[in-house]
Structures are given as structure tokens and as C-alpha cells.
Write a protein that holds these residues in place. Structure first.
Motif, PDB file in Angstrom:
ATOM      1  N   MET A   1       0.815  -1.217   0.000  1.00  0.00           N
ATOM      2  CA  MET A   1       0.000   0.000   0.000  1.00  0.00           C
ATOM      3  C   MET A   1       0.847   1.265   0.000  1.00  0.00           C
ATOM      4  SD  MET A   1      -3.168  -0.873  -0.173  1.00  0.00           S
ATOM      5  CE  MET A   1      -4.051   0.602   0.360  1.00  0.00           C
ATOM      6  N   TRP A   2       2.117   1.128   0.332  1.00  0.00           N
ATOM      7  CA  TRP A   2       3.008   2.284   0.443  1.00  0.00           C
ATOM      8  C   TRP A   2       4.066   2.292  -0.651  1.00  0.00           C
ATOM      9  CZ3 TRP A   2       1.700   5.714   4.314  1.00  0.00           C
ATOM     10  CH2 TRP A   2       0.772   5.235   5.249  1.00  0.00           C
ATOM     11  N   SER A   3       3.878   1.472  -1.662  1.00  0.00           N
ATOM     12  CA  SER A   3       4.835   1.408  -2.769  1.00  0.00           C
ATOM     13  C   SER A   3       4.688   2.637  -3.668  1.00  0.00           C
ATOM     14  CB  SER A   3       4.594   0.145  -3.602  1.00  0.00           C
ATOM     15  OG  SER A   3       3.345   0.229  -4.278  1.00  0.00           O
ATOM     16  N   GLN A   4       5.684   2.858  -4.507  1.00  0.00           N
ATOM     17  CA  GLN A   4       5.612   3.977  -5.440  1.00  0.00           C
ATOM     18  C   GLN A   4       4.405   3.831  -6.361  1.00  0.00           C
ATOM     19  OE1 GLN A   4       9.234   4.926  -7.434  1.00  0.00           O
ATOM     20  NE2 GLN A   4       8.313   6.463  -8.758  1.00  0.00           N
ATOM     21  N   GLU A   5       4.115   2.609  -6.792  1.00  0.00           N
ATOM     22  CA  GLU A   5       2.968   2.383  -7.669  1.00  0.00           C
ATOM     23  C   GLU A   5       1.663   2.768  -6.979  1.00  0.00           C
ATOM     24  OE1 GLU A   5       1.014  -1.226 -10.373  1.00  0.00           O
ATOM     25  OE2 GLU A   5       2.252  -1.716  -8.632  1.00  0.00           O
ATOM     26  N   ALA A   6       1.516   2.359  -5.726  1.00  0.00           N
ATOM     27  CA  ALA A   6       0.274   2.633  -4.989  1.00  0.00           C
ATOM     28  C   ALA A   6       0.103   4.128  -4.714  1.00  0.00           C
ATOM     29  CB  ALA A   6       0.257   1.851  -3.681  1.00  0.00           C
ATOM     30  N   ILE A   7       1.177   4.784  -4.302  1.00  0.00           N
ATOM     31  CA  ILE A   7       1.095   6.218  -4.001  1.00  0.00           C
ATOM     32  C   ILE A   7       0.848   7.018  -5.277  1.00  0.00           C
ATOM     33  CG2 ILE A   7       2.324   8.207  -3.067  1.00  0.00           C
ATOM     34  CD1 ILE A   7       1.448   6.182  -0.943  1.00  0.00           C
ATOM     35  N   ALA A   8       1.529   6.654  -6.360  1.00  0.00           N
ATOM     36  CA  ALA A   8       1.336   7.359  -7.630  1.00  0.00           C
ATOM     37  C   ALA A   8      -0.102   7.192  -8.125  1.00  0.00           C
ATOM     38  CB  ALA A   8       2.320   6.841  -8.678  1.00  0.00           C
ATOM     39  N   HIS A   9      -0.639   5.994  -7.994  1.00  0.00           N
ATOM     40  CA  HIS A   9      -2.023   5.755  -8.410  1.00  0.00           C
ATOM     41  C   HIS A   9      -2.980   6.608  -7.587  1.00  0.00           C
ATOM     42  CE1 HIS A   9      -5.410   3.564 -10.086  1.00  0.00           C
ATOM     43  NE2 HIS A   9      -5.875   3.382  -8.861  1.00  0.00           N
ATOM     44  N   THR A  10      -2.745   6.675  -6.297  1.00  0.00           N
ATOM     45  CA  THR A  10      -3.590   7.484  -5.409  1.00  0.00           C
ATOM     46  C   THR A  10      -3.560   8.950  -5.805  1.00  0.00           C
ATOM     47  OG1 THR A  10      -3.197   5.966  -3.562  1.00  0.00           O
ATOM     48  CG2 THR A  10      -3.967   8.176  -3.014  1.00  0.00           C
ATOM     49  N   LEU A  11      -2.369   9.471  -6.049  1.00  0.00           N
ATOM     50  CA  LEU A  11      -2.225  10.897  -6.337  1.00  0.00           C
ATOM     51  C   LEU A  11      -2.766  11.280  -7.706  1.00  0.00           C
ATOM     52  CD1 LEU A  11       1.240  11.580  -4.687  1.00  0.00           C
ATOM     53  CD2 LEU A  11      -1.024  12.182  -3.818  1.00  0.00           C
ATOM     54  N   ASN A  12      -3.045  10.298  -8.561  1.00  0.00           N
ATOM     55  CA  ASN A  12      -3.708  10.592  -9.830  1.00  0.00           C
ATOM     56  C   ASN A  12      -5.080  11.223  -9.627  1.00  0.00           C
ATOM     57  OD1 ASN A  12      -1.758   9.651 -11.639  1.00  0.00           O
ATOM     58  ND2 ASN A  12      -2.545   7.555 -11.608  1.00  0.00           N
ATOM     59  N   PHE A  13      -5.661  10.999  -8.448  1.00  0.00           N
ATOM     60  CA  PHE A  13      -7.020  11.460  -8.184  1.00  0.00           C
ATOM     61  C   PHE A  13      -7.060  12.763  -7.373  1.00  0.00           C
ATOM     62  CE2 PHE A  13      -7.077   6.785  -8.465  1.00  0.00           C
ATOM     63  CZ  PHE A  13      -7.831   6.663  -9.619  1.00  0.00           C
ATOM     64  N   LEU A  14      -5.915  13.387  -7.190  1.00  0.00           N
ATOM     65  CA  LEU A  14      -5.842  14.631  -6.428  1.00  0.00           C
ATOM     66  C   LEU A  14      -5.919  15.838  -7.358  1.00  0.00           C
ATOM     67  CD1 LEU A  14      -5.441  15.742  -3.527  1.00  0.00           C
ATOM     68  CD2 LEU A  14      -2.977  15.779  -3.997  1.00  0.00           C
ATOM     69  N   LYS A  15      -6.767  16.794  -7.011  1.00  0.00           N
ATOM     70  CA  LYS A  15      -6.889  18.017  -7.804  1.00  0.00           C
ATOM     71  C   LYS A  15      -5.641  18.887  -7.658  1.00  0.00           C
ATOM     72  CE  LYS A  15     -11.927  18.718  -7.443  1.00  0.00           C
ATOM     73  NZ  LYS A  15     -12.962  19.653  -6.920  1.00  0.00           N
ATOM     74  N   PRO A  16      -5.356  19.755  -8.627  1.00  0.00           N
ATOM     75  CA  PRO A  16      -4.320  20.772  -8.426  1.00  0.00           C
ATOM     76  C   PRO A  16      -4.653  21.606  -7.190  1.00  0.00           C
ATOM     77  CG  PRO A  16      -4.984  20.689 -10.729  1.00  0.00           C
ATOM     78  CD  PRO A  16      -5.946  19.822  -9.978  1.00  0.00           C
ATOM     79  N   GLY A  17      -3.663  21.806  -6.343  1.00  0.00           N
ATOM     80  CA  GLY A  17      -3.892  22.538  -5.104  1.00  0.00           C
ATOM     81  C   GLY A  17      -4.496  21.692  -4.000  1.00  0.00           C
ATOM     82  N   GLY A  18      -4.657  20.400  -4.272  1.00  0.00           N
ATOM     83  CA  GLY A  18      -5.255  19.502  -3.290  1.00  0.00           C
ATOM     84  C   GLY A  18      -4.273  19.076  -2.215  1.00  0.00           C
TER      85      GLY A  18
END
Length: 233
Positions: free
Chosen positions: A175-192
Motif C-alpha cells: 500500500m506504500w509502494s511507489q505504484e500505490a502512491i502514484a495511483h492514489t495521487l492521480n485522483f488529487l486536484k491541483p492545489g489539493g
């Protein structure tokens, strides 16, 4: 405890602030900090995440969208829903949970003590429906729980705030791998805002490499620091 074998590995246990958490014997980890489930949830996610975003985003209190990785017991959601309802802030909340708890187990947490009765009752009444799609809990709050693993989650929506509340890396390193974190951050808005209770050198490096600004913030009881990251506009 229920005699349902599907939840026989789960046990409700008290934490230091008097609130309960759930111990998962399969994972070997609690859903919240034993130093205080309620204190951790409020400090890390509501205060350092939601309130920080609303104060600093410049969007006012018109509305906010939250994505939670690791919906678990729903405590983070309940406190967030209460905060937004009291202030008439429109809340769209999506939780990702690969192994949703039963309605019965959530009902035994005692979290009804920490939010108004209408929020608690609407949550329990609509919990199963929220696993199928978005449901409106009250005038201000919409909830959807995506019953899938993190990498299986997809959405056209982007979110203002991400609560990252997975089990600790010692128990769920994937859950803390680069793949997992990168996938999660794909859903963050600019300024989020991205917030989590943990802070490690590896996590900071991954998030910085993905272009976010990392901030160290004071941790919840039992932890000196936590991580907050801000995406660029």
C-alpha cells in the motif's frame, strides 16, 4: 462479537482516549492508533487535512470532495460528515475499502458517541447501499464506498483532499509502494491536499518525485510527526 466466520478475525478493542478500534488478526494490526482512535482521526484527517484545505485553498466553504484510502470503520468519514454538516458545507466523500466491514461490526464500534444521532443513523441505514453507488445521507453529505483494492479503483473525478489511512507499511508494504502512491495521487486536484498519519524517508521521496510539496506536521498522540503534501496549482 458476531459468530459470522467472515469476521471472526476481528475484535473490538479500546484505545487510550477511551474510543474503540478494531484489531484485525489476519493483518496483525489495528484500524487506528492504540494511543487514541478518536484523537488520531480528528488530528490527522479532519484538522490537518480537511480544515487545512478549507482554510488555505481560497475556495471558501462552498464544498469539498474527499477520497479516503482505507475506509475501514468509517470513523474518518463520520467526523468529516459532522464537521461539514454543522457548517453546511457540501461534502462528496468516496472511500476505498477492499474488505468492507459488516454493518453489524460498524454498529459495535461505539462511534455513535462522537457524532449527532441523525448522522450516525443515516450512515448505518445507508451503509450497504453506499457499497453499490453514491447515496445522499443528508442535505450536505454524499457517500460512496468503492469495494475494491487500491490499484483497482478508477474514477473520472478528482478530489480536494485525500485521506491515506492504509494499514502500516510493516503489515501492508504494497500500500506504500511507489505504484500505490502514484495511483492514489492521480485522483488529487491541483492545489489539493494529501494527508497520512505516517512519515518515512521513503514516502517523502516518492511524493516529492511525483511533484508535490511535502510538509511535516505535528503527529497525533504517540507520533512526533505526520505527513501532509500539497499538489501544485
Amino acid at each position: 462479537m458476531s459468530t459470522d466466520p467472515s469476521v471472526s478475525h476481528l475484535q473490538i478493542v479500546p484505545t487510550a482516549d477511551g474510543s474503540n478500534t478494531i484489531y484485525n488478526a489476519v493483518v496483525g494490526e489495528n484500524y487506528h492508533s492504540r494511543n487514541g482512535a478518536l484523537q488520531e482521526s480528528r488530528h490527522v484527517f479532519v484538522v490537518a487535512g480537511l480544515q487545512y484545505f478549507l482554510k488555505n485553498s481560497g475556495t471558501g466553504n462552498k464544498g469539498v470532495s474527499v477520497l479516503e484510502v482505507g475506509f475501514g470503520t468509517g470513523l474518518n468519514f463520520l467526523l468529516t460528515a459532522d464537521f461539514c454538516t454543522q457548517r453546511q458545507i457540501s461534502l462528496q466523500y468516496t472511500g476505498i475499502e477492499a474488505y468492507p466491514l459488516t454493518n453489524e461490526m460498524i454498529g459495535k464500534t461505539g462511534y455513535n458517541q462522537y457524532v449527532p444521532a441523525p448522522i450516525w443513523q443515516s450512515f448505518l441505514q445507508n451503509y450497504d447501499a453506499s457499497l453499490q453507488g453514491a447515496v445522499q445521507l443528508n442535505h450536505d453529505v454524499q457517500l460512496h464506498i468503492a469495494a475494491c483494492d487500491l490499484l483497482g479503483f478508477s474514477s473520472a473525478a478528482k478530489y480536494d483532499v485525500i485521506y491515506f489511512d492504509a494499514f502500516a507499511a510493516a503489515h501492508q508494504p504494497e500500500m506504500w509502494s511507489q505504484e500505490a502512491i502514484a495511483h492514489t495521487l492521480n485522483f488529487l486536484k491541483p492545489g489539493g491536499i494529501f494527508v497520512t498519519y505516517a512519515i518515512t524517508g521513503n514516502l517523502k521521496r516518492i511524493i516529492k518525485a511525483l511533484g508535490l510539496k511535502v510538509q511535516k506536521a505535528p503527529g497525533a498522540p504517540g507520533k512526533r510527526e505526520m505527513l501532509r503534501a500539497v499538489s501544485s496549482l
